[in-house]
Design a protein around this motif. Structure first.
Motif, PDB file in Angstrom:
ATOM      1  N   ILE A 239       0.844  -1.204   0.000  1.00  0.00           N
ATOM      2  CA  ILE A 239       0.000   0.000   0.000  1.00  0.00           C
ATOM      3  C   ILE A 239       0.877   1.251   0.000  1.00  0.00           C
ATOM      4  N   ARG A 240       1.946   1.226   0.790  1.00  0.00           N
ATOM      5  CA  ARG A 240       2.877   2.361   0.800  1.00  0.00           C
ATOM      6  C   ARG A 240       3.503   2.554  -0.580  1.00  0.00           C
ATOM      7  N   GLY A 241       3.927   1.459  -1.202  1.00  0.00           N
ATOM      8  CA  GLY A 241       4.517   1.539  -2.535  1.00  0.00           C
ATOM      9  C   GLY A 241       3.556   2.092  -3.558  1.00  0.00           C
ATOM     10  N   MET A 242       2.293   1.712  -3.459  1.00  0.00           N
ATOM     11  CA  MET A 242       1.274   2.232  -4.374  1.00  0.00           C
ATOM     12  C   MET A 242       1.045   3.719  -4.144  1.00  0.00           C
ATOM     13  N   ALA A 243       1.030   4.147  -2.875  1.00  0.00           N
ATOM     14  CA  ALA A 243       0.822   5.559  -2.555  1.00  0.00           C
ATOM     15  C   ALA A 243       1.961   6.423  -3.083  1.00  0.00           C
TER      16      ALA A 243
ATOM     17  N   ASN B 240       5.668  -3.686 -12.784  1.00  0.00           N
ATOM     18  CA  ASN B 240       6.544  -4.342 -11.806  1.00  0.00           C
ATOM     19  C   ASN B 240       5.788  -5.103 -10.722  1.00  0.00           C
ATOM     20  N   SER B 241       4.454  -5.124 -10.805  1.00  0.00           N
ATOM     21  CA  SER B 241       3.673  -5.768  -9.745  1.00  0.00           C
ATOM     22  C   SER B 241       3.902  -7.276  -9.703  1.00  0.00           C
ATOM     23  N   ARG B 242       4.077  -7.908 -10.885  1.00  0.00           N
ATOM     24  CA  ARG B 242       4.301  -9.351 -10.889  1.00  0.00           C
ATOM     25  C   ARG B 242       5.622  -9.703 -10.202  1.00  0.00           C
ATOM     26  N   TRP B 243       6.659  -8.905 -10.475  1.00  0.00           N
ATOM     27  CA  TRP B 243       7.946  -9.144  -9.826  1.00  0.00           C
ATOM     28  C   TRP B 243       7.817  -8.994  -8.310  1.00  0.00           C
TER      29      TRP B 243
ATOM     30  N   ILE C 169       5.125  -9.471  -6.494  1.00  0.00           N
ATOM     31  CA  ILE C 169       4.395 -10.619  -5.941  1.00  0.00           C
ATOM     32  C   ILE C 169       5.327 -11.818  -5.776  1.00  0.00           C
ATOM     33  N   TYR C 170       6.163 -12.086  -6.797  1.00  0.00           N
ATOM     34  CA  TYR C 170       7.118 -13.190  -6.694  1.00  0.00           C
ATOM     35  C   TYR C 170       8.092 -12.970  -5.538  1.00  0.00           C
ATOM     36  N   LYS C 171       8.541 -11.728  -5.383  1.00  0.00           N
ATOM     37  CA  LYS C 171       9.484 -11.419  -4.300  1.00  0.00           C
ATOM     38  C   LYS C 171       8.841 -11.696  -2.937  1.00  0.00           C
ATOM     39  N   GLU C 172       7.593 -11.224  -2.749  1.00  0.00           N
ATOM     40  CA  GLU C 172       6.923 -11.431  -1.472  1.00  0.00           C
ATOM     41  C   GLU C 172       6.605 -12.903  -1.227  1.00  0.00           C
ATOM     42  N   LEU C 173       6.312 -13.643  -2.302  1.00  0.00           N
ATOM     43  CA  LEU C 173       6.111 -15.090  -2.148  1.00  0.00           C
ATOM     44  C   LEU C 173       7.391 -15.762  -1.673  1.00  0.00           C
ATOM     45  N   ALA C 174       8.530 -15.337  -2.229  1.00  0.00           N
ATOM     46  CA  ALA C 174       9.813 -15.905  -1.811  1.00  0.00           C
ATOM     47  C   ALA C 174      10.089 -15.585  -0.345  1.00  0.00           C
ATOM     48  N   ILE C 175       9.790 -14.336   0.055  1.00  0.00           N
ATOM     49  CA  ILE C 175       9.982 -13.957   1.461  1.00  0.00           C
ATOM     50  C   ILE C 175       9.054 -14.772   2.360  1.00  0.00           C
ATOM     51  N   GLY C 176       7.786 -14.931   1.916  1.00  0.00           N
ATOM     52  CA  GLY C 176       6.839 -15.726   2.696  1.00  0.00           C
ATOM     53  C   GLY C 176       7.278 -17.167   2.843  1.00  0.00           C
TER      54      GLY C 176
ATOM     55  N   THR D  95      -1.194  -9.227  -3.314  1.00  0.00           N
ATOM     56  CA  THR D  95      -2.188  -9.131  -4.393  1.00  0.00           C
ATOM     57  C   THR D  95      -3.445  -8.348  -4.015  1.00  0.00           C
ATOM     58  N   LEU D  96      -3.834  -8.389  -2.736  1.00  0.00           N
ATOM     59  CA  LEU D  96      -5.081  -7.720  -2.345  1.00  0.00           C
ATOM     60  C   LEU D  96      -5.097  -6.228  -2.688  1.00  0.00           C
ATOM     61  N   PRO D  97      -4.044  -5.451  -2.351  1.00  0.00           N
ATOM     62  CA  PRO D  97      -4.099  -4.026  -2.692  1.00  0.00           C
ATOM     63  C   PRO D  97      -4.209  -3.775  -4.201  1.00  0.00           C
ATOM     64  N   ILE D  98      -3.512  -4.598  -4.993  1.00  0.00           N
ATOM     65  CA  ILE D  98      -3.539  -4.421  -6.446  1.00  0.00           C
ATOM     66  C   ILE D  98      -4.940  -4.717  -6.995  1.00  0.00           C
ATOM     67  N   ILE D  99      -5.535  -5.814  -6.520  1.00  0.00           N
ATOM     68  CA  ILE D  99      -6.880  -6.185  -6.964  1.00  0.00           C
ATOM     69  C   ILE D  99      -7.902  -5.140  -6.521  1.00  0.00           C
ATOM     70  N   MET D 100      -7.783  -4.693  -5.255  1.00  0.00           N
ATOM     71  CA  MET D 100      -8.745  -3.718  -4.730  1.00  0.00           C
ATOM     72  C   MET D 100      -8.676  -2.392  -5.485  1.00  0.00           C
ATOM     73  N   LYS D 101      -7.468  -1.979  -5.837  1.00  0.00           N
ATOM     74  CA  LYS D 101      -7.336  -0.732  -6.570  1.00  0.00           C
ATOM     75  C   LYS D 101      -8.037  -0.822  -7.919  1.00  0.00           C
ATOM     76  N   LYS D 102      -7.924  -1.987  -8.587  1.00  0.00           N
ATOM     77  CA  LYS D 102      -8.610  -2.172  -9.866  1.00  0.00           C
ATOM     78  C   LYS D 102     -10.119  -2.142  -9.692  1.00  0.00           C
TER      79      LYS D 102
END
Length: 452
Positions: free
Chosen positions: A342-346, A354-357, A359-366, A411-418
Motif C-alpha cells: 500500500i505504501r509503494g502504491m501511494a 513491476n507488480s508481478r515481480w 508478488i514473486y518477491k513477497e512469495l519468496a519472502i513468505g 495481491t489484495l491491494p492491487i486487486i482492490m485498486k482495480k
C-alpha cells in the motif's frame, strides 16, 4: 521539540477559553477568539464538545466565519454549516479560494447544498458550480484560478508597471504564466527572473518554453508526487486542449499529503479520516458499527472453519491450545506485506509493469519465513509436548499460512485498486480473514488426517 511546544500552547489556549466560558466571561472569550489565527480557532472548535462548539461559533464575528470554515475538518464544518442560515453561509463563502470552495460545498448533504446554491446570486452560483465540476481528488478540484497571465510579445517594463498598478499578487505567487490569445500555455516566467530582466526585453525573451504542466484530471496523489519529485512551489494546470485553467500551489499539496496520512492511519481502524472526535454518540456509533459488523462476519467465518473440526478438537485438547499460533503468525506476516505494498502504491512505486515481480518477491519472502518459523515452532512443540508428529503438523500449517499471507498481502491491494476499493480501509480485514481461515484449516485439517 517545536511540536511539543505547539501542543502545550494549544492546550493552554483551550484551557483558558473553557475556563472563561464556565465563568461566563463571554467578552473575554470573544477577545481570545479574535486574537487567534483562523487555524487556531478551528483547532479550538474541533477540540470542543458540540454544545461548547456552538457557543464559541456564536461568539465569533461573521466576518471571520469564512476564514475559519476553510480550516475545519469535514465533519465539524458540515455540522456548523447545517445550523447556519443559507444566506450567512453564502456570505462566509464569498471570498473563499476556488479549491476551498469546491471542497466545502462538495462535502455538504444535497439538501443543504441546494439551499446554499439557491441563496447565491448568478455569478457566485456559476463560480461554485464550476468549482465542483471537476471530480474529487483531481488536480482540477484542488487548483486555484487566481493566476496572473502574460502575453509573450509584451515588454518586461510594461509587465512591471502593470504589477505596480495592480498593487498585490495572489498568495504563493512565484511564477507568471505566458499564454497566447486562446489561453494556451506557452511558457512560464519566474518572479525573480522578471524582476532582474532587462526592461526592454519581451516576455518571450525571458520565459521558459514548454513548461511541465498538470492535466486537470490528474489524480491529486500523482500531483503530490510531481511536486515532491521536481521540488515545485507552484505548477500550472491545463485542460485537454492545453489551455491554462488554474494553478496548484505547495500549500494545497501539503494538505493532500496530510489528508492521505490521516486517511491511512484512520483506515487501519476502519474509521473515517474526517470523523469528528466530539461527534454525537449515535452518529459515531452508526459509523463504527459498519466495520465492526464486517469484522464479526469474518470472525464467524473463521469460527465456522474451526467448527468443522469439532470432533478433532474434542479428542485432542492440545490442538485447541495451539490453534491460535498459526493464524496469528500469518496475520502479522500478511499485514507487513500489505502495508509495504500500500505504501509503494501511494508513492507511485508499484505499477502494472513491476507488480508481478513484487508478488514473486513477497512469495519468496513468505516461503523463506515459513521455513524458518516452521522449523522453529516444530522444534519447540516437539520438545514441549514430546510429540514429533504434532510438531511437523504445525510446521506444515505455518509454512502454508505464511505463503498464503504473503500472496494475499501482495495481491489484495492491487486487486482492490482495480475494483476501486480502498485497500487501506478494507485490506486488513480481508487479509486477516484469509490467514485465519487458511491457518485453522491447514492446522486442524492436517491434524485430523494424521492424529485421529
Amino acid at each position: 521539540m517545536a511540536e511539543a511546544i505547539e501542543t502545550k500552547y494549544a492546550q493552554s489556549q483551550l484551557r483558558d477559553i473553557n475556563q472563561a466560558l464556565s465563568e461566563g466571561r463571554f467578552v473575554s472569550v470573544r477577545k481570545f477568539l479574535h486574537e487567534m489565527p483562523p487555524s487556531d480557532v478551528a483547532h479550538i472548535l474541533e477540540s470542543s464538545p458540540t454544545k461548547t462548539r456552538d457557543d464559541l461559533w456564536e461568539l465569533l464575528d461573521s466576518d471571520f466565519h469564512g476564514d475559519v470554515i476553510e480550516e475545519l475538518s469535514e465533519d465539524v464544518r458540515n455540522g456548523i454549516i447545517a445550523k447556519m442560515i443559507p444566506a450567512n453561509v453564502v456570505d462566509a463563502l464569498e471570498d473563499m479560494d476556488t479549491d476551498d470552495l469546491a471542497e466545502t460545498l462538495s462535502s455538504l448533504p444535497d439538501e443543504v447544498l441546494q439551499d446554499i446554491l439557491q441563496s447565491m446570486d448568478a455569478q457566485d452560483r456559476h463560480r461554485a458550480e464550476q468549482a465542483m465540476s471537476y471530480g474529487e481528488e483531481t488536480a482540477g478540484f484542488i487548483m486555484n484560478t487566481d493566476t496572473i497571465t502574460l502575453r509573450p510579445d509584451v515588454s518586461v517594463d510594461v509587465v512591471l508597471r502593470y504589477l505596480r498598478l495592480k498593487g498585490e499578487l495572489p498568495e504563493n505567487t512565484d511564477t507568471f504564466y505566458v499564454v497566447n490569445r486562446t489561453d494556451n500555455l506557452e511558457g512560464i516566467v519566474p518572479v525573480s527572473r522578471l524582476l532582474t530582466a532587462d526592461p526592454e526585453a519581451t516576455v518571450s525573451d525571458v520565459m521558459d518554453e514548454e513548461p511541465e504542466a498538470i492535466p486537470v484530471n490528474m489524480p491529486d496523489d500523482e500531483v503530490a508526487s510531481m511536486f515532491e519529485r521536481y521540488n515545485w512551489l507552484s505548477a500550472p494546470v491545463v485542460d485537454d486542449k492545453h489551455r491554462l485553467v488554474g494553478r496548484i500551489t505547495i500549500d494545497d499539496v501539503v494538505d493532500i499529503i496530510r489528508e492521505d496520512a490521516e486517511h491511512s492511519m484512520m483506515s487501519m481502524a476502519g474509521l473515517d479520516d474526517e470523523e469528528d472526535t466530539f461527534a454525537p454518540v449515535m452518529q459515531s456509533t452508526k459509523r463504527r458499527s459498519v466495520w465492526l459488523g464486517v469484522n464479526l462476519l469474518t470472525a464467524l467465518m473463521a469460527a465456522a472453519v474451526s467448527d468443522l473440526f469439532e470432533a478433532t478438537l474434542s479428542q485432542l485438547a492440545v490442538l485447541a491450545i495451539l490453534n491460535t499460533i498459526v493464524p496469528s503468525m500469518g496475520g502479522v506476516a500478511g499485514n507487513q506485506t500489505l502495508t509495504l505494498v500500500i505504501r509503494g502504491m501511494a508513492l507511485g512505486h508499484v505499477n502494472p509493469s513491476n507488480s508481478r515481480w513484487l508478488i514473486y518477491k513477497e512469495l519468496a519472502i513468505g516461503g523463506l519465513n515459513g521455513v524458518i518459523w516452521a522449523v522453529l515452532i516444530a522444534s519447540v512443540i516437539a520438545v514441549w509436548k514430546q510429540d514429533l508428529t504434532l510438531g511437523l503438523i504445525i510446521a506444515f500449517a505455518m509454512l502454508m499460512n505464511m505463503i498464503a499471507a504473503a500472496l494475499s498481502g501482495a495481491t489484495l491491494p492491487i486487486i482492490m485498486k482495480k475494483l476501486r476499493i480502498d485497500p487501506a480501509l478494507a485490506g486488513s480485514v480481508i487479509l486477516t480473514t484469509i490467514t485465519d481461515v487458511v491457518g485453522i484449516f491447514a492446522f486442524l485439517g492436517t491434524a485430523t488426517l494424521f492424529l485421529i
